[in-house]
Design a protein around this motif. Structure first.
Motif, mmCIF file in Angstrom:
data_model
loop_
_atom_site.group_PDB
_atom_site.id
_atom_site.type_symbol
_atom_site.label_atom_id
_atom_site.label_comp_id
_atom_site.label_asym_id
_atom_site.label_seq_id
_atom_site.Cartn_x
_atom_site.Cartn_y
_atom_site.Cartn_z
ATOM 1 N N TRP A 180 0.815 -1.214 0.000
ATOM 2 C CA TRP A 180 0.000 0.000 0.000
ATOM 3 C C TRP A 180 0.853 1.270 0.000
ATOM 4 N N GLY A 182 2.700 1.834 -2.294
ATOM 5 C CA GLY A 182 2.665 2.154 -3.715
ATOM 6 C C GLY A 182 1.371 2.792 -4.164
ATOM 7 N N MET A 183 0.466 3.025 -3.217
ATOM 8 C CA MET A 183 -0.806 3.687 -3.513
ATOM 9 C C MET A 183 -0.821 5.059 -2.847
ATOM 10 N N THR A 202 -5.016 5.779 -5.994
ATOM 11 C CA THR A 202 -4.209 5.863 -7.212
ATOM 12 C C THR A 202 -2.947 5.025 -7.053
ATOM 13 N N GLU A 203 -2.640 4.237 -8.065
ATOM 14 C CA GLU A 203 -1.391 3.473 -8.079
ATOM 15 C C GLU A 203 -0.294 4.384 -8.621
ATOM 16 N N THR A 204 0.712 4.645 -7.795
ATOM 17 C CA THR A 204 1.738 5.621 -8.155
ATOM 18 C C THR A 204 2.512 5.211 -9.400
ATOM 19 N N SER A 205 2.846 3.949 -9.537
ATOM 20 C CA SER A 205 3.709 3.512 -10.636
ATOM 21 C C SER A 205 3.041 3.607 -11.998
ATOM 22 N N ARG A 222 -9.284 -5.589 -6.174
ATOM 23 C CA ARG A 222 -9.430 -4.261 -6.751
ATOM 24 C C ARG A 222 -9.919 -4.308 -8.188
ATOM 25 N N GLU A 224 -10.030 -1.728 -11.689
ATOM 26 C CA GLU A 224 -9.552 -0.499 -12.313
ATOM 27 C C GLU A 224 -10.738 0.334 -12.766
#
Length: 390
Positions: A180, A182-183, A202-205, A222, A224
């Motif tokens: 998490w 990464g979110m 939001t997924e940072t990558s 999850r 999208e």
């Protein structure tokens, strides 16, 4: 001439002399002292006036540091003279003088203050990571009470702190494995009106927006709901801001500073969860931070928005109108920049939006406070509901 000034004038050549020469005159090496001990020295030297000026003897600051000594020990990295530097900066330079010249650099005030006997680090290293981050709120255990949700920095795990219905929280429960960190921009709403709150992030990558459906016992797999590009948005919040009874997702567009809204469709099955975005606030929102939708704060039946103004540290309420947001009202005077994160929801079950907020210095752990909504747009007196570690 003060005795301290005489000694430090005598020691001045030593400040720039080889270390070997310095060691011959040090009467007992003293490496450090606590702030409390330095305060005693400053009280003796300048009655604790850290902006003191004594130009006759070229001595400055709370510890009456000779100007040439201030320069020799790197003081100009902070300020031209000691009296122009902060208390902490003056003590940091004094620590160098103490380690090099010993307690007799302050012969009249150092020994009586215990300067040679303390040895404490005046500014020990501080924690580099907050304990918890990305605060948001929703009902994730199906008991009808709003819980506080946050990511643990060191593990990247997602935890829920169950609400008790009175503004306080129960023992935390892990509802999401590591990863998490990464979110970002976590926010919560019941997006499909099934009575269960869902988590959005939001997924940072990748810049993709994901929805984690609430299942009454945490969150499910999850989905999208927004293609890449959400890294161009910040401070996501949720609420019904167009009056259609469905929860929407709002955010600040970083490139323009505009406030935009993505209307909820009531469908969480993929990319049809959100409609085409509309602008609900013109440029300038880059000057606001920590946007949250705590629900109905002013008891008019419409969801409202709360945000902090970065330049002033003031807290503002933007009332929902059923067709966007209205003119803002100040609901908290300066000081909210000291609040590192907060989440909004009705934590005490009175039908009014509240705040749960962490007070901390940047990069440090802090305390958690509950700010109850009063129904008039303002918050009541805060109550500490979480000790250090936040």
């Amino acid at each position: 001439m003060p005795s301290s000034a005489r000694i430090r004038k005598a020691l001045l050549p030593l400040a720039v002399a080889p270390v070997a020469a310095l060691s011959l005159l040090n009467s007992g090496s003293a490496q450090a002292a606590s702030v409390a001990t330095w305060d005693k020295v400053a009280f003796c030297e300048s009655t604790n006036n850290w902006q003191n000026q004594n130009p006759r003897y070229d001595l400055y600051g709370g510890l009456q540091i000779l100007q040439s000594t201030w320069v020799a020990f790197g003081g100009r990295d902070y300020a031209p003279r000691a009296d122009l530097a902060t208390k902490e900066q003056q003590i940091r330079i004094a620590e160098k003088i103490l380690a090099d010249q010993g307690v007799m650099a302050w012969p009249h005030c150092g020994p009586p203050a215990g300067l040679g006997d303390d040895h404490a680090d005046p500014f020990p290293p501080k924690p580099t990571d907050p304990g918890m981050t990305s605060l948001t709120a929703g009902d994730f255990n199906g008991d009808g009470k709003k819980d506080l949700v946050a990511v643990e920095v060191k593990s990247g795990k997602l935890f829920s702190y169950p609400g008790t219905g009175n503004g306080r929280l129960g023992d935390r429960v892990e509802i999401g494995d590591g990863g998490w960190n990464g979110m970002k921009d976590l926010t919560v709403a019941d997006m499909n009106k099934d009575g269960k709150d869902d988590l959005i992030a939001t997924e940072t990558s990748t810049g993709k927006l994901f929805l984690y459906p609430g299942n009454g016992n945490g969150v499910g797999s999850r989905i999208e709901i927004g293609r890449g590009g959400w890294n161009g948005l910040k401070d996501l919040f949720t609420g019904d801001f167009n009056g259609d009874g469905k929860k929407d997702v709002g955010a600040t567009e970083i490139s323009t500073g505009k406030l935009v809204l993505y209307p909820g469709t009531g469908n969480i099955n993929g990319l049809g969860a959100l409609g085409d975005r509309v602008e609900i606030g013109k440029g300038g929102w880059n000057g606001m931070n920590k946007l949250v939708g705590p629900g109905d704060v002013n008891k008019d039946g419409k969801d409202d928005l709360i945000a902090t103004e970065t330049s002033t540290g003031k807290l503002f309420l933007y009332p929902g109108t059923g067709n966007g947001i209205g003119d803002r009202t100040e609901i908290g005077t300066g000081g909210w920049n000291g609040i590192s994160d907060y989440a909004g929801a009705d934590f005490n079950g009175d039908g009014i939006g509240d705040l749960a907020a962490v007070e901390s210095e940047p990069g440090e752990t802090g305390k958690l406070y509950f700010y109850p909504g009063t129904g008039n747009g303002r918050s009541g007196d805060r109550t500490e509901i979480g000790n250090g570690g936040w």
